[in-house]
Design a protein around this motif. Structure first.
Motif, short mmCIF file in Angstrom:
data_model
loop_
_atom_site.label_atom_id
_atom_site.label_comp_id
_atom_site.label_asym_id
_atom_site.label_seq_id
_atom_site.Cartn_x
_atom_site.Cartn_y
_atom_site.Cartn_z
N ALA A 14 -12.21 -2.47 16.62
CA ALA A 14 -13.40 -1.92 15.96
C ALA A 14 -13.58 -0.46 16.35
CB ALA A 14 -14.63 -2.74 16.35
N GLU A 15 -13.28 -0.17 17.59
CA GLU A 15 -13.38 1.20 18.12
C GLU A 15 -12.38 2.11 17.39
OE1 GLU A 15 -15.30 2.26 20.65
OE2 GLU A 15 -14.43 4.26 20.92
N GLU A 16 -11.19 1.60 17.21
CA GLU A 16 -10.14 2.36 16.51
C GLU A 16 -10.64 2.76 15.10
OE1 GLU A 16 -7.25 2.93 18.06
OE2 GLU A 16 -5.71 3.34 16.54
N ILE A 17 -11.29 1.83 14.45
CA ILE A 17 -11.80 2.10 13.10
C ILE A 17 -12.95 3.09 13.14
CG2 ILE A 17 -13.01 1.05 11.15
CD1 ILE A 17 -11.39 -1.51 11.68
N GLN A 18 -13.83 2.88 14.09
CA GLN A 18 -15.00 3.74 14.18
C GLN A 18 -14.59 5.19 14.45
OE1 GLN A 18 -17.65 2.76 13.09
NE2 GLN A 18 -19.03 4.44 13.62
N THR A 19 -13.61 5.35 15.30
CA THR A 19 -13.10 6.69 15.61
C THR A 19 -12.55 7.36 14.36
OG1 THR A 19 -12.47 5.89 17.79
CG2 THR A 19 -11.50 7.99 17.08
N ALA A 20 -11.77 6.61 13.61
CA ALA A 20 -11.20 7.17 12.38
C ALA A 20 -12.31 7.57 11.42
CB ALA A 20 -10.28 6.15 11.72
N ARG A 21 -13.29 6.70 11.29
CA ARG A 21 -14.38 6.97 10.36
C ARG A 21 -15.12 8.26 10.74
NH1 ARG A 21 -17.99 3.51 7.58
NH2 ARG A 21 -17.58 1.71 8.90
N LEU A 22 -15.38 8.40 12.02
CA LEU A 22 -16.12 9.59 12.47
C LEU A 22 -15.32 10.86 12.21
CD1 LEU A 22 -17.67 8.19 15.76
CD2 LEU A 22 -18.83 8.66 13.58
N GLU A 23 -14.01 10.72 12.17
CA GLU A 23 -13.16 11.88 11.90
C GLU A 23 -12.90 12.04 10.40
OE1 GLU A 23 -9.73 11.47 14.39
OE2 GLU A 23 -10.95 11.22 16.21
N GLY A 24 -13.64 11.30 9.59
CA GLY A 24 -13.46 11.39 8.13
C GLY A 24 -12.14 10.84 7.70
N ASP A 25 -11.67 9.89 8.47
CA ASP A 25 -10.31 9.38 8.23
C ASP A 25 -10.33 7.85 8.12
OD1 ASP A 25 -7.55 9.59 7.89
OD2 ASP A 25 -7.34 11.01 9.56
N SER A 26 -9.18 7.28 7.99
CA SER A 26 -9.06 5.82 7.88
C SER A 26 -7.84 5.40 8.69
CB SER A 26 -8.89 5.42 6.42
OG SER A 26 -7.71 5.98 5.89
#
Lengths: 353, 353, 353, 353
Positions: free
Chosen positions: A188-200
């Motif tokens: 979940a953290e991996e996804i959240q990090t990507a999201r915050l960076e405008g990424d996937s």
């Protein structure tokens, strides 16, 4: 072909992301099967967006209506048509995109194929089409239920985080369908990090068919692995499929890879339950490589419809990781393939002299 | 289903390893296409066993006879039937196997499916069936030739040896179809070592479709990746298929994986030439994981037809690595899929108002 | 489509009149069925030309070779390929025709379709293609044999002579397959008269399926009458098909036409064994209107390939009445349709909860 | 099979007489075609019940909703789903029938097939299913419109009254679709008489396809007459189909029946526009024998579900003659068959070298 074309079981899907609705007509299910809207709804609810912070924020109730083929909780043997109306379709989010191709999306390819500009919400290429598959899969599941065949898919990797063990009960309750309780938070953290960076971020989904009948699949083009493999590749975002030991076989010796047998049956299952294209009765296991969601807010270079270089930043509501959305669809596709193969096998088995 | 079932192009294959012969009936090829036996023979010669020390020692001329559909070097528009007679079929090698299941082979699964004991030479499950595919593929190639679409497959890994570069011209001449001239000898060595140890070895085959038309493939179940993926999984021994970046996408971010565009077109091809299930016009690239040949002379544990635990050591003539045999078949399957998708696309394109 | 495309049973036919041979690949027959070349040959002998003075003088042994799918007198479950070589092909007879369209033949239509001039002996449009159907039908018959389903077709009218009764045993032995022993000579006379006048004559063939399983056929497009009707119209020269009371229903009242029931079952069979597209278990009866053989030696007006008006007189060996040739083909097509519908019904019947 | 299965054009229909609704999913139509609900509604209105005193008194608005595949009056290339809700479904009329088989209806056959008792209003076997065909046919018509291909069907006989001439403009406006203005009243009288006697009456429908493209249809099983013939037999109540001269050919000589040619083309059209299974470009003409409506109020003998002899008198709202209902359905089926054959021909025509 928007139709799943089994030899007996068929499913004609339809619908665009921002059109009136989506649905499917399922043919070839026998009469007398227990089925109603609540049974289908259970499956649809598993793939519904808006269930977790990791998923798309689009809010759709996705309530199914059965239009035909079922009466008093039993199938009639006639086509089962199911409809889900679209409700929360905000074309505004997509309005600015209409003149340029979103990288990683179907836009450019569709434009070459149909001669049409990108449709609102991706039109037919939207992931929303998969709800028709899940509805069809519910029929296939109902068909296989008396045989106690199970279909389970779960997330075994997200980005750099790979599951070390599989706890299916946990996965089914987890918003990510994470297989490993110890690593669900890290995923979940991996996804959240990507999201915050405008990424996937990409991932891996594993699919298991438990207790499959032996003898399913038809050499040489209707091999069960060919049918399942093709079905998995038909799911948007899937860029790789492996069965059993999969890509690991490339580095193996025959003596390592062959599944030897003892008196109790197979001593291993490197084959993933399929030999010579035919099920052995062992569990069928596949893994799917799922690409990172193409819609990202980061700026990307692309072309517009006139072929000019432009940049694009994609707003809108998008899942930063497709795995939890792919999992129920993989189950549905597997159920359709297995159910059809079983119907065919019943026909031939029963007609032997 | 021993038939390749395109929507317009179809190919019904037949034949067992030790029966009178193998062949195929190809339907849906247009009239007027340049085709004769020599054109088909060129393709068949590419997959013929007995060409190298790495391949099976079975000596078959595999001469094709065209039985219909062609006259004076041109197709008639009617079905093209092609026949290859079996000649060097030594059932003796297999006689001792008839009462037990060879590990890694179709024997057990076929027994569950058909209720029949292992057939001489594997019967229908023999790799010899692929010669019918290659013959059919020759028709598909002839159909795509005027568009200059190329189909090339080559070995990119054998056991622990992985190619670092691809030299297609070299590969075509190499008995292993090794892609990397610098490592071809090491690959051959890997195979030779396995053979001497009574064992076999797996590998990877890469397939490239060059200059494909854009717009091929049909959402959502007829996606070009689904059709190609399914076709590749129908090849015996293939346990994994990936397209473009394939399994690597699982660990990537969207910003890494999306193929951005500039004025000249795509800036990368992670997608492997297919977006949303439709070809973009970029090269289509797939990789196939090929399992080690299941027939090995090492002793293995298995069951006999009565379910008793026995051991088996498989004699006979077997390729210790399937990659060079898989490569031409992968080309043929790709040609069939692409040609059919192109016929369908032409129909729809031409009937647009 | 040169393939009969049942849902489980399929038959891909091939071959031209003056090419190397004709044949068929049959898929979907279960393993373990009793079948060998002699069984197929019996059926082929029924349609062979040169059996009577009324039939074409072309002498062909029409010996079938089974190339695959059968071993030791039993089917293997794999495709059954069968080949008949052409021997007595005298292209000379047709050489003069190559530049103009024979009236009543496929020549003109094929030219519009394929852009090819008339082929020797009619090429693919020759009646010789039907031997592939009869060979395939032999497999379907073998499949239905344990159920004691019978397929019988016979000539019930030739020109102005119409049978008044049906004696099937007589018909099977009669060179014309004439149903009525009292009128067989008159029918033969009718044909002989036409032949002497350089002409040909039409007729009627009746087909009966005895003891069919109930429940075959699938609403709404797979109705058994639709499948049988389509199959009959696929036979060259058939210009009309009727089921049960057929065209007579147009002049009837519902009270006359409905099949009422008593305790023992149906009191009549105006429906011809099919209600709502599904077999009732009553005998299925169809009648086929067969056009007079188009090849006649009388002078006829036509066009040549350049569109010029020319006259033509067709030499060569031609049946002056097609009925005795159509009858065994109608049986074969009915067997294929019924066998496939039965396989499908078995699958669905057996999978009901 | 509730799906029309063209090779490119497919139509999956669904719906029961008294269920929520009926509809169809049409696949394979190209993108960019002009289509909207009003275009489909025009066709549906032609088959709507309640338009005349001769037709069923069931009042249904039969308003179609397009659920997908169309945007801004143009097709998207994706599946076109269309739905018509049932409104005026009075199950009460049928309640008493539920325990016995209506003579001439699907009831008994369905019971043998599905193991289910008669469904309200006939369930899937109701003539209401044909509105899905007509909706699908509207798409096919739109596809063929730019080529100016016409589809017209009309009533040429009712009971003992046979049309002597055909006035299509008149027929289209006539509630019976009577072809002959001089005899339309007599036909209506024939029906009225039957109705007053608690009976029904059969008839003949003729179908003409004007200006068809040449070259459509595929030997040997995809002959255009086989496809059209099968499609016509799939319409409920059709017990006979003939093409061109039809059953009259049985009594003819070849010299009478062959269509000779002059410089301007064919001098006659006994073949009904199809030779060798391929369209010649001449008008395609078929005739359908339509049985008298099985539902009659006269008392009839039948069985109940327990096999006991009972009598039945069928109340409810029934057309006493099916011809005017069959005509628009025949047009729709012909349009589907022709459009699909044309798409296939475009694919093959364009790919000739």
């Amino acid at each position: 072909m928007s139709s799943f074309m089994g030899r007996i079981l068929k499913a004609a899907t339809f619908g665009e992301s921002h059109g009136p609705g989506l649905g499917v007509v399922v043919e070839g299910a026998p009469a007398g099967l227990a089925l109603d809207e609540s049974r289908v709804q259970i499956e649809l609810d598993k793939r519904r967006p808006g269930r977790s912070p990791h998923a798309s924020a689009r809010r759709e109730p996705d309530k199914v209506e059965i239009l035909s083929g079922v009466s008093a909780g039993r199938t009639l043997g006639s086509p089962i048509a199911m409809l889900v109306r679209n409700q929360d379709a905000r074309s505004g989010d997509y309005a600015e995109l209409a003149r340029s191709f979103r990288p990683g999306h179907a836009d450019y390819a569709y434009w070459r194929k149909y001669g049409l500009p990108p449709q609102p919400g991706g039109g037919r290429s939207s992931g929303r089409e998969t709800l028709a598959r899940v509805a069809a899969g519910a029929v296939a599941r109902a068909l296989m239920e008396p045989l106690e065949v199970g279909f389970a898919a779960y997330t075994v990797a997200v980005g750099q985080v790979a599951a070390r063990r599989v706890d299916r009960a946990f996965a089914l309750g987890d918003p990510l369908r994470a297989a490993d309780p110890d690593l669900a938070a890290a995923m979940a953290e991996e996804i959240q990090t990507a999201r915050l960076e405008g990424d996937s971020v990409g991932g891996l989904v594993e699919l298991a068919v438990d207790n499959p009948p032996a003898g399913l699949g038809d050499p040489v083009f209707g091999k069960l692995d060919a049918l399942l493999g093709g079905a998995m590749f038909s799911i948007g975002g899937v860029k790789g499929v492996e069965i059993g030991a999969g890509f690991a076989v490339a580095g193996r010796r025959g003596s390592q890879n062959n599944d030897q047998m003892g008196e109790q049956g197979f001593l291993s299952n490197h084959a993933g339950g399929i030999l010579g294209g035919v099920s052995t009765g062992e569990p069928i296991v596949l893994r799917l490589a799922v690409k990172p969601t193409p819609s990202i807010s980061r700026e990307q270079a692309t072309q517009d419809l006139e072929g000019r270089a432009v940049t694009i930043s994609i707003k809108g509501r998008h899942d930063p990781c497709l795995c939890p959305r792919v999992a129920p669809v993989a189950e549905a596709m597997a159920a359709l393939v297995i159910a059809d193969a079983w119907l065919v096998q019943r026909a031939l088995e029963r007609s032997r002299p």
